[in-house]
Scaffold this motif. Structure first.
Motif, mmCIF file in Angstrom:
data_model
loop_
_atom_site.group_PDB
_atom_site.id
_atom_site.type_symbol
_atom_site.label_atom_id
_atom_site.label_comp_id
_atom_site.label_asym_id
_atom_site.label_seq_id
_atom_site.Cartn_x
_atom_site.Cartn_y
_atom_site.Cartn_z
ATOM 1 N N SER A 67 -10.609 -9.878 -4.384
ATOM 2 C CA SER A 67 -9.325 -9.418 -3.859
ATOM 3 C C SER A 67 -9.172 -7.909 -4.037
ATOM 4 C CB SER A 67 -8.176 -10.138 -4.568
ATOM 5 O OG SER A 67 -8.229 -11.527 -4.343
ATOM 6 N N PHE A 68 -9.649 -7.402 -5.164
ATOM 7 C CA PHE A 68 -9.590 -5.956 -5.409
ATOM 8 C C PHE A 68 -10.449 -5.200 -4.400
ATOM 9 C CE2 PHE A 68 -11.312 -2.152 -7.473
ATOM 10 C CZ PHE A 68 -10.146 -1.486 -7.804
ATOM 11 N N LEU A 69 -11.665 -5.672 -4.164
ATOM 12 C CA LEU A 69 -12.550 -5.020 -3.194
ATOM 13 C C LEU A 69 -11.968 -5.095 -1.785
ATOM 14 C CD1 LEU A 69 -16.047 -6.232 -4.472
ATOM 15 C CD2 LEU A 69 -14.988 -3.984 -4.792
ATOM 16 N N ASN A 70 -11.368 -6.229 -1.441
ATOM 17 C CA ASN A 70 -10.724 -6.357 -0.126
ATOM 18 C C ASN A 70 -9.606 -5.326 0.028
ATOM 19 O OD1 ASN A 70 -12.379 -8.552 0.373
ATOM 20 N ND2 ASN A 70 -10.821 -10.073 -0.102
ATOM 21 N N THR A 75 -7.331 -0.437 2.242
ATOM 22 C CA THR A 75 -6.573 0.775 1.934
ATOM 23 C C THR A 75 -7.355 2.030 2.297
ATOM 24 O OG1 THR A 75 -5.469 -0.379 0.112
ATOM 25 C CG2 THR A 75 -5.346 2.022 0.123
ATOM 26 N N ALA A 76 -8.629 2.080 1.916
ATOM 27 C CA ALA A 76 -9.443 3.262 2.204
ATOM 28 C C ALA A 76 -9.598 3.465 3.707
ATOM 29 C CB ALA A 76 -10.819 3.126 1.542
ATOM 30 N N GLY A 77 -9.891 2.385 4.437
ATOM 31 C CA GLY A 77 -10.031 2.498 5.879
ATOM 32 C C GLY A 77 -8.729 2.882 6.558
ATOM 33 N N GLY A 78 -7.642 2.240 6.157
ATOM 34 C CA GLY A 78 -6.348 2.540 6.764
ATOM 35 C C GLY A 78 -5.894 3.965 6.499
ATOM 36 N N VAL A 79 -6.066 4.432 5.254
ATOM 37 C CA VAL A 79 -5.651 5.790 4.914
ATOM 38 C C VAL A 79 -6.494 6.817 5.659
ATOM 39 C CG1 VAL A 79 -5.568 7.482 3.036
ATOM 40 C CG2 VAL A 79 -4.723 5.172 2.659
ATOM 41 N N PHE A 80 -7.800 6.620 5.703
ATOM 42 C CA PHE A 80 -8.687 7.580 6.375
ATOM 43 C C PHE A 80 -8.312 7.747 7.845
ATOM 44 C CE2 PHE A 80 -12.477 8.346 8.976
ATOM 45 C CZ PHE A 80 -12.903 9.556 8.460
ATOM 46 N N PHE A 81 -8.180 6.647 8.552
ATOM 47 C CA PHE A 81 -7.928 6.736 9.988
ATOM 48 C C PHE A 81 -6.511 7.221 10.300
ATOM 49 C CE2 PHE A 81 -11.565 3.744 10.148
ATOM 50 C CZ PHE A 81 -12.368 4.464 11.028
ATOM 51 N N THR A 82 -5.524 6.790 9.519
ATOM 52 C CA THR A 82 -4.154 7.237 9.799
ATOM 53 C C THR A 82 -3.987 8.735 9.544
ATOM 54 O OG1 THR A 82 -3.508 6.548 7.559
ATOM 55 C CG2 THR A 82 -3.063 5.005 9.359
ATOM 56 N N ILE A 203 -0.031 0.822 2.053
ATOM 57 C CA ILE A 203 -1.025 -0.174 2.453
ATOM 58 C C ILE A 203 -1.415 -1.048 1.269
ATOM 59 C CG2 ILE A 203 -3.357 -0.495 3.387
ATOM 60 C CD1 ILE A 203 -2.984 2.130 4.905
ATOM 61 N N TRP A 204 -1.573 -0.450 0.095
ATOM 62 C CA TRP A 204 -1.953 -1.217 -1.099
ATOM 63 C C TRP A 204 -0.908 -2.284 -1.424
ATOM 64 C CZ3 TRP A 204 -6.304 -0.614 -4.335
ATOM 65 C CH2 TRP A 204 -6.256 -1.316 -5.538
ATOM 66 N N ASN A 205 0.361 -1.938 -1.290
ATOM 67 C CA ASN A 205 1.441 -2.857 -1.665
ATOM 68 C C ASN A 205 1.954 -3.699 -0.500
ATOM 69 O OD1 ASN A 205 1.595 -1.951 -4.403
ATOM 70 N ND2 ASN A 205 2.682 -0.121 -3.707
ATOM 71 N N ASP A 206 1.337 -3.575 0.659
ATOM 72 C CA ASP A 206 1.810 -4.315 1.825
ATOM 73 C C ASP A 206 1.605 -5.811 1.625
ATOM 74 O OD1 ASP A 206 2.767 -4.918 4.359
ATOM 75 O OD2 ASP A 206 0.804 -4.677 5.303
ATOM 76 N N PHE A 207 2.653 -6.568 1.838
ATOM 77 C CA PHE A 207 2.581 -8.024 1.712
ATOM 78 C C PHE A 207 2.708 -8.721 3.061
ATOM 79 C CE2 PHE A 207 5.142 -11.943 1.535
ATOM 80 C CZ PHE A 207 4.214 -12.787 0.935
ATOM 81 N N MET A 208 3.607 -8.239 3.901
ATOM 82 C CA MET A 208 3.921 -8.942 5.133
ATOM 83 C C MET A 208 2.708 -9.073 6.056
ATOM 84 S SD MET A 208 6.795 -8.043 8.016
ATOM 85 C CE MET A 208 5.851 -6.602 8.542
ATOM 86 N N THR A 209 2.014 -7.968 6.303
ATOM 87 C CA THR A 209 0.900 -7.996 7.253
ATOM 88 C C THR A 209 -0.240 -8.906 6.793
ATOM 89 O OG1 THR A 209 1.474 -5.735 7.913
ATOM 90 C CG2 THR A 209 -0.666 -6.569 8.599
ATOM 91 N N PRO A 210 -0.758 -8.766 5.560
ATOM 92 C CA PRO A 210 -1.808 -9.712 5.131
ATOM 93 C C PRO A 210 -1.336 -11.159 5.103
ATOM 94 C CG PRO A 210 -1.734 -7.816 3.681
ATOM 95 C CD PRO A 210 -0.519 -7.733 4.545
#
Length: 272
Positions: A67-70, A75-82, A203-210
């Protein structure tokens, strides 16, 4: 400078406010080091002895590492692209004052004002057609609208950069791509770190989307793993609080390292 009574009162108020803000975090952390009986009898007291069975049980019953790696991947992908897309979008909107760009700014502002909840159904149908349901890459794609927020923040900072740098590089023969990556982009470091910090926490704390787009237990993020401690009729409070601490600690460490860049990026963009 000798502190006045006004300064002392302000300090006392700030200390009390800090204690109130830290009390829930203290309660959660301390509760993870107690037995269930000790939590119910003495909720705010320090533990009588170091009780680590809650952490052992949580790691045994949940695939925390996966879960941590996921979560790190999303988070890394979302932050980089945004952040990169936001910077690329801000560049023409700041340095090219055309009617088309003004319309695009209003268009992006309108999209930013639409709540995510209002577009969940079309988003789900679109992601289903793209076969991105129950994929971590799909979560990264769903984080891309955050680039609008990044773009507006970067625009404010980018306006503080002298346009003479842009014009002199253009006269020297540099094209727009070279001007952006070699001159403008390196100067954006403070605001890029600031926007990246906001995006990381979001993104790290997002609950709704996942929760909506992820079904497989092996693809859960940490926040979804915390939610697994809840059942329809009961809550495993020791597991819930222990998992909450595991989710919170990386963000606390990250924020402590990033806070000086956060303040710098927010203040420098307001001074031209």
């Amino acid at each position: 400078m000798k502190p006045t009574s006004k300064h002392r009162v302000r300090s006392v108020v700030m200390i009390l406010a800090s204690i109130i803000m830290l009390l829930p975090f203290y309660y959660i952390v301390v509760s993870t080091l107690k037995t269930t009986q000790e939590v119910s009898q003495h909720p705010l007291a320090l533990p009588t002895h170091l009780y680590l069975d809650n952490y052992v049980r949580v790691f045994q019953e949940n695939n925390i590492l996966q879960s941590f790696l996921n979560t790190v991947y999303v988070t890394a992908g979302g932050v980089f692209f945004t952040v990169v897309i936001g910077a690329l979008a801000a560049f023409p909107l700041v340095y090219s004052n055309t009617k088309g760009n003004k319309f695009m700014s209003l268009f992006l502002l309108g999209g930013f004002m639409v709540p995510v909840q209002a577009s969940l159904i079309p988003l789900y149908l679109l992601m289903a057609k793209l076969r991105m349901i129950d994929t971590l890459t799909g979560l990264i794609i769903l984080a891309l609208p955050g680039a609008i927020f990044c773009s507006f923040m970067i625009q404010g900072y980018m306006r503080s950069i002298p346009i003479a740098l842009f014009e002199s590089a253009y006269l020297e023969g540099a094209n727009l791509w070279q001007i952006f990556w070699k001159i403008i982009f390196p100067l954006l470091q403070p605001i890029l770190v600031t926007t990246a910090t906001f995006q990381t926490m979001g993104i790290w704390n997002d609950f709704m989307t996942p929760n909506i787009f992820i079904n497989s237990p092996g693809k859960r993020t940490l926040v979804l793993t915390v939610y697994s401690a809840l059942s329809e009729y009961s809550v495993d409070w020791p597991s819930f609080m222990t998992l909450s601490v595991i989710v919170i600690i990386p963000m606390v460490i990250f924020f402590l390292f990033a806070q000086k860049y956060l303040v710098k990026g927010l203040t420098m963009g307001s001074v031209k």
